[in-house]
Design a protein around this motif. Structure first.
Motif, mmCIF file in Angstrom:
data_model
loop_
_atom_site.group_PDB
_atom_site.id
_atom_site.type_symbol
_atom_site.label_atom_id
_atom_site.label_comp_id
_atom_site.label_asym_id
_atom_site.label_seq_id
_atom_site.Cartn_x
_atom_site.Cartn_y
_atom_site.Cartn_z
ATOM 1 N N CYS A 27 6.267 -1.866 1.762
ATOM 2 C CA CYS A 27 5.157 -2.199 1.011
ATOM 3 C C CYS A 27 5.551 -3.629 0.026
ATOM 4 O O CYS A 27 4.898 -3.886 -0.804
ATOM 5 C CB CYS A 27 4.546 -1.100 0.192
ATOM 6 S SG CYS A 27 4.051 0.346 1.189
ATOM 7 N N ALA A 40 -1.234 -2.728 1.976
ATOM 8 C CA ALA A 40 -2.194 -1.704 1.550
ATOM 9 C C ALA A 40 -3.334 -1.557 2.391
ATOM 10 O O ALA A 40 -4.083 -2.673 2.917
ATOM 11 C CB ALA A 40 -2.711 -2.021 0.059
ATOM 12 N N GLY A 41 -3.732 -0.351 2.759
ATOM 13 C CA GLY A 41 -4.925 -0.119 3.559
ATOM 14 C C GLY A 41 -4.350 0.352 5.101
ATOM 15 O O GLY A 41 -5.156 0.705 5.797
ATOM 16 N N LYS A 42 -3.155 -0.168 5.308
ATOM 17 C CA LYS A 42 -2.560 0.143 6.602
ATOM 18 C C LYS A 42 -1.572 1.177 6.732
ATOM 19 O O LYS A 42 -0.904 1.351 7.673
ATOM 20 C CB LYS A 42 -2.187 -1.007 7.321
ATOM 21 C CG LYS A 42 -3.556 -2.234 7.497
ATOM 22 C CD LYS A 42 -2.936 -3.508 8.352
ATOM 23 C CE LYS A 42 -4.244 -4.439 8.519
ATOM 24 N NZ LYS A 42 -4.212 -5.388 9.355
ATOM 25 N N TYR A 44 -1.572 4.382 6.043
ATOM 26 C CA TYR A 44 -1.979 5.605 6.793
ATOM 27 C C TYR A 44 -1.691 5.431 8.328
ATOM 28 O O TYR A 44 -1.028 6.155 8.979
ATOM 29 C CB TYR A 44 -3.463 6.002 6.197
ATOM 30 C CG TYR A 44 -3.886 7.001 7.191
ATOM 31 C CD1 TYR A 44 -3.602 8.570 6.918
ATOM 32 C CD2 TYR A 44 -4.536 6.827 8.383
ATOM 33 C CE1 TYR A 44 -4.037 9.644 7.415
ATOM 34 C CE2 TYR A 44 -5.212 7.820 8.938
ATOM 35 C CZ TYR A 44 -4.871 9.167 8.619
ATOM 36 O OH TYR A 44 -5.383 10.395 9.163
ATOM 37 N N ASP A 45 -2.174 4.376 8.625
ATOM 38 C CA ASP A 45 -2.067 4.070 10.368
ATOM 39 C C ASP A 45 -0.730 4.022 10.794
ATOM 40 O O ASP A 45 -0.176 4.509 11.724
ATOM 41 C CB ASP A 45 -3.060 3.085 10.713
ATOM 42 C CG ASP A 45 -4.497 3.354 10.620
ATOM 43 O OD1 ASP A 45 -4.885 4.359 10.605
ATOM 44 O OD2 ASP A 45 -5.201 2.409 10.545
ATOM 45 N N ALA A 84 -0.165 2.948 -1.675
ATOM 46 C CA ALA A 84 0.622 3.426 -0.757
ATOM 47 C C ALA A 84 0.433 4.797 -0.356
ATOM 48 O O ALA A 84 0.068 5.511 0.450
ATOM 49 C CB ALA A 84 1.793 2.820 -0.330
ATOM 50 N N SER A 86 -1.283 6.964 -1.987
ATOM 51 C CA SER A 86 -2.604 7.371 -2.082
ATOM 52 C C SER A 86 -3.255 7.692 -0.579
ATOM 53 O O SER A 86 -3.920 8.530 -0.309
ATOM 54 C CB SER A 86 -3.502 6.440 -2.900
ATOM 55 O OG SER A 86 -3.258 6.654 -4.376
ATOM 56 N N GLU A 87 -2.777 6.813 0.162
ATOM 57 C CA GLU A 87 -3.035 6.834 1.729
ATOM 58 C C GLU A 87 -2.631 7.965 2.485
ATOM 59 O O GLU A 87 -3.059 8.522 3.348
ATOM 60 C CB GLU A 87 -2.824 5.464 2.308
ATOM 61 C CG GLU A 87 -3.438 4.261 1.703
ATOM 62 C CD GLU A 87 -3.188 3.112 2.827
ATOM 63 O OE1 GLU A 87 -3.155 3.274 3.940
ATOM 64 O OE2 GLU A 87 -2.842 2.159 1.921
ATOM 65 N N THR A 91 -1.589 14.290 4.017
ATOM 66 C CA THR A 91 -1.383 14.164 5.626
ATOM 67 C C THR A 91 -0.239 15.310 5.980
ATOM 68 O O THR A 91 -0.208 15.370 7.255
ATOM 69 C CB THR A 91 -0.702 12.779 5.972
ATOM 70 O OG1 THR A 91 0.310 12.659 5.059
ATOM 71 C CG2 THR A 91 -1.783 11.608 5.252
ATOM 72 N N HIS A 111 2.224 12.152 -6.372
ATOM 73 C CA HIS A 111 1.697 12.239 -5.058
ATOM 74 C C HIS A 111 2.540 13.475 -4.201
ATOM 75 O O HIS A 111 3.365 13.819 -4.794
ATOM 76 C CB HIS A 111 1.782 10.818 -4.410
ATOM 77 C CG HIS A 111 0.918 9.878 -4.971
ATOM 78 N ND1 HIS A 111 -0.486 9.643 -4.808
ATOM 79 C CD2 HIS A 111 1.103 9.101 -5.920
ATOM 80 C CE1 HIS A 111 -1.116 8.746 -5.451
ATOM 81 N NE2 HIS A 111 -0.025 8.106 -6.289
#
Length: 271
Positions: A27, A40-42, A44-45, A84, A86-87, A91, A111
């Motif tokens: 990150c 950030a935002g990617k 998870y994928d 990061a 948090s995503e 899971t 986390h």
């Protein structure tokens, strides 16, 4: 000496377990290999794609540790890690976190994390105690006082002895050793790294699982005359040899390709 295994979130590493695959998510836009940076935002994928491609676990960091990289504050590292992770909460993905700062580790522990990747090898007393207090398994790198400051086989063996002693003093029983291949300090040379790789079996003498972390590193580029983006073939060739030499877990930027390597290797080893 019979190799002890390490368990990370019910994932058995070492002993009679298959070679495990650790996928890298950085990150940090400052990272030496830009292809590994995930904004950030990617996260998870990318993490889901890595696990689908064969990663047993993900190693997530938010600060570049390459010599000469742009420095960032501890607060910035903590904010990146927090976003990061948090995503990835909920899971079920097995996660290790790569940091050297107790303040960042404190954020990580809010986390779903399962291991600590400590490139300082528990040499820093305050951080080492924070790691021990977390109760998490540790990937501990050969370091005397600073990350990767041991050059050559003899110094690396001595550094790993110190890491084993630190773990014993701290009451850490679940850990994997990392012989610190890489250009961690300016005094180290490419030949130092090749020497570690040629003598990788010697690190098994501690009776602990050993991590192979050579993905796209400088010494491979120096040999081939290639930038990080073009070091995959060299990395895979060397990884095969380190698995032959007894590596229990492989850290890789290239999960799909390395998963194929490990599958072919395991099939060839069947009797």
């Amino acid at each position: 000496m019979r190799q002890q295994h390490c368990t990370v979130n019910r994932l058995r590493i070492g002993g009679d377990a298959p070679v495990r695959l650790m996928g890298v998510i950085n990150c940090s836009p400052e990272s030496f290999y830009r292809g590994s940076y995930i904004p950030a935002g990617k996260v998870y994928d990318r993490a889901l794609a890595m696990t689908a491609a064969g990663a047993d676990m993900i190693d997530l960091g938010a600060r570049s540790t390459a010599p000469g990289s742009s420095p960032i504050t501890v607060a910035e590292e903590a904010a990146r890690v927090d976003a990061a992770l948090s995503e990835l909460d909920g899971t079920g993905i097995t996660l290790s976190v790569d940091t050297r700062h107790p303040e960042v580790l404190e954020v990580c522990l809010r986390h779903d994390v399962h291991a600590v990747n400590d490139i300082s090898g528990l040499a820093e007393e305050r951080y080492a105690q924070a790691v021990a207090d977390s109760g998490l398994p540790v990937f501990a790198m050969a370091s005397c006082r600073e990350p990767g400051d041991a050059a050559g086989i003899a110094a690396t063996q001595k550094a790993l002895e110190a890491v084993v002693s630190r773990c014993a003093l701290l009451g850490i029983e679940e850990y994997v050793l990392d012989p610190a291949v890489g250009r961690w300090v300016p005094a180290r040379t490419s030949e130092d790294d090749w020497e570690l790789c040629r003598n990788f079996t010697s690190f098994l003498e501690f009776g602990r699982p050993v991590l192979a972390a050579v993905s796209r590193k400088t010494f491979i580029g120096d040999l081939l005359g290639r930038q990080p983006e073009d070091r995959l073939a060299g990395t895979l060739a060397l990884t095969t040899m380190l698995v032959d030499a007894g590596a229990s877990v492989v850290r890789s930027h290239d999960v799909a390709e390395t998963a194929d390597l490990l599958r072919v290797h395991a099939t060839m080893r069947q009797t």
